[in-house]
Scaffold this active site. Structure first.
Site, PDB file in Angstrom:
ATOM      1  N   ILE A  54      -5.221  11.986  -3.499  1.00 53.57           N
ATOM      2  CA  ILE A  54      -6.352  12.917  -3.498  1.00 53.57           C
ATOM      3  C   ILE A  54      -6.266  13.859  -4.690  1.00 53.57           C
ATOM      4  CG2 ILE A  54      -6.777  12.839  -1.012  1.00 53.57           C
ATOM      5  CD1 ILE A  54      -5.072  15.432  -0.828  1.00 53.57           C
ATOM      6  N   GLY A 101       1.374   9.835  -5.238  1.00 59.25           N
ATOM      7  CA  GLY A 101       1.853  10.751  -6.264  1.00 59.25           C
ATOM      8  C   GLY A 101       1.517  10.243  -7.651  1.00 59.25           C
ATOM      9  N   GLU A 147      -5.519  14.574 -11.131  1.00 56.82           N
ATOM     10  CA  GLU A 147      -4.500  14.561 -12.179  1.00 56.82           C
ATOM     11  C   GLU A 147      -3.550  13.377 -12.002  1.00 56.82           C
ATOM     12  OE1 GLU A 147      -3.482  16.841 -14.869  1.00 56.82           O
ATOM     13  OE2 GLU A 147      -5.596  17.336 -14.774  1.00 56.82           O
ATOM     14  N   GLN A 148      -3.173  13.104 -10.761  1.00 54.88           N
ATOM     15  CA  GLN A 148      -2.284  11.978 -10.510  1.00 54.88           C
ATOM     16  C   GLN A 148      -2.978  10.650 -10.805  1.00 54.88           C
ATOM     17  OE1 GLN A 148      -0.959  12.624  -6.468  1.00 54.88           O
ATOM     18  NE2 GLN A 148       0.698  13.987  -7.108  1.00 54.88           N
ATOM     19  N   LEU A 202       0.855  -1.194   0.000  1.00 51.55           N
ATOM     20  CA  LEU A 202       0.000   0.000   0.000  1.00 51.55           C
ATOM     21  C   LEU A 202       0.883   1.232   0.000  1.00 51.55           C
ATOM     22  CD1 LEU A 202      -2.803   1.384   0.289  1.00 51.55           C
ATOM     23  CD2 LEU A 202      -2.455   1.288   2.776  1.00 51.55           C
ATOM     24  N   CYS A 237      12.868  27.020  -0.073  1.00 52.75           N
ATOM     25  CA  CYS A 237      12.920  25.703   0.563  1.00 52.75           C
ATOM     26  C   CYS A 237      14.327  25.110   0.480  1.00 52.75           C
ATOM     27  CB  CYS A 237      11.901  24.762  -0.071  1.00 52.75           C
ATOM     28  SG  CYS A 237      10.185  25.154   0.338  1.00 52.75           S
ATOM     29  N   GLY A 268      -0.554   8.097  -0.419  1.00 52.57           N
ATOM     30  CA  GLY A 268      -0.102   9.325  -1.056  1.00 52.57           C
ATOM     31  C   GLY A 268       0.872   9.011  -2.171  1.00 52.57           C
TER      32      GLY A 268
END
Length: 385
Positions: free
Chosen positions: A199, A178, A202-203, A173, A356, A176
């Site tokens: 969520i 991507g 597009e991914q 699993l 960042c 997230g």
């Protein structure tokens, strides 16, 4: 009036007290106002100082997006600013509401969880394809023996597979997932089946291309809280930053519920050095709505009585190199996106990537990989390197 003269005038039009205060602060970071070095700040308009003092990074970032100031090496500007701990030396009362709301409200509830997908990850697969590596891996690469972004991302994916001790036939699993880079790599090289949760529409749409290649991967467009199946292994790479402190325990309970008793869970997340600090208001507004970085203690607190922490690996300095590689790709590809996205987006994205990078370079934020087990690995867990 030429730009140099205007910048000089703009600075001295600020209040005298603000001038002296900011100049003295920046001097501690070896940053000069209207200096000639690549990391020096140069003003193009009035109001930058007062905006930054009254609204912190939200004001500073919006001023940059508006073109009110520049620094040739924005990454070095932020590295010096953060390394000198200047943000901690400015008490900004006007940001109090943001600080209070981030601590008291559940900004990452099931209803709000979809906002970051729509605002950030759904801006265009073609845009991310131009910025990222060929596998569309939007997390920190592993640069121990890598010389470029492609090698660093493959090294990271393989490192995760080896840490999870994957074997053919296992079901994994990916919380997230991507664009499915880990699932595709693990399926191709380790013979496992993968289910990914996202969520981002597009991914999920992009994931259909992987399935057409015959890979045993499945994309589920759903919140992590809704997953109930059990798996041999669980991985989560760069998603925990969207969970929020009010949901850390719920997240860990979900992972515990979905992991077989003899399984392993690898959690890869950006983290901060000090808990009970507020999310950055500029990043929250423009890049990652409702995002929140965990402190290490918050991760282990949430895992208590559910998991044994088998291993913790910090390679946060590698995120500096990753972000700089993304920025290089972004700059090279920008001409094909300039008309569609516009100058304000360009400055926003440049500010995001380079600020960042500076923060990771200053070691103000970290990148951790945790390996967790439900009952403890008999004989001990031995980390792959």
């Amino acid at each position: 009036m030429n730009q140099r003269k205007f910048a000089h005038t703009a600075f001295f039009d600020e209040t005298a007290s603000s001038q002296r205060f900011v100049a003295d602060l920046l001097e501690q970071a070896d940053i000069h106002i209207n200096g000639s070095r690549p990391w020096d700040i140069r003003f193009n308009a009035h109001g930058v100082i007062d905006n930054a003092l009254s609204r912190g990074n939200l004001g500073l970032g919006e001023s940059y997006m508006n073109g009110d100031w520049d620094a040739e090496r924005l990454d070095e500007f932020f590295y010096r600013l953060i390394r000198a701990q200047l943000p901690e030396k400015v008490n900004i009362s006007k940001l109090l509401y943001h600080a209070i709301s981030s601590r008291l409200l559940n900004r990452q509830s099931a209803r709000r969880a979809w906002q970051v997908g729509e605002a950030h990850y759904d801006i265009g697969n073609d845009f991310y394809a131009a910025m990222l590596d060929s596998r569309m891996t939007y997390t920190c690469g592993y640069w121990k023996e890598a010389s470029n972004l492609e090698e660093a991302q493959e090294a990271k994916l393989d490192l995760i597979c080896r840490k999870l001790e994957l074997e053919p036939g296992m079901r994994v699993l990916d919380i997230g997932c991507g664009w499915g880079s880990f699932m595709a790599y693990a399926a191709e090289h380790y013979g496992v089946e993968c289910v990914g949760l996202t969520i981002s529409r597009e991914q999920a749409e992009y994931g259909k291309q992987l399935m057409k290649r015959g890979l045993p991967v499945e994309f589920r467009l759903q919140d992590y809280r809704d997953e109930a199946e059990q798996f041999d292994r669980i991985v989560s790479v760069g998603m925990f930053e969207h969970v929020g402190h009010k949901n850390y325990r719920t997240y860990m309970e979900m992972a515990h519920r979905c992991l077989r008793d003899d399984g392993l869970f690898l959690l890869h997340t950006i983290g901060k050095n000090v808990r009970n600090t507020s999310p950055d208001p500029w990043l929250d507004k423009y890049i990652f709505p409702n995002g929140e970085l965990p402190a290490m203690g918050q991760v282990t607190d949430a895992a208590e009585e559910l998991f044994v922490v088998e291993d913790v690996h910090n390679f946060g300095a590698d995120y500096d190199k990753t972000l700089m590689a993304w920025h290089e790709n972004f700059e090279a590809a920008w001409p094909q996106f300039a008309e569609s996205y516009g100058e304000r987006f360009y400055r926003m994205w440049r500010y995001y990537l380079l600020s960042c990078a500076g923060a990771f370079r200053a070691r103000d934020i970290q990148l951790w990989q945790f390996v967790l087990s439900k009952q403890g690995v008999l004989g001990g867990y031995h980390r792959a390197s």
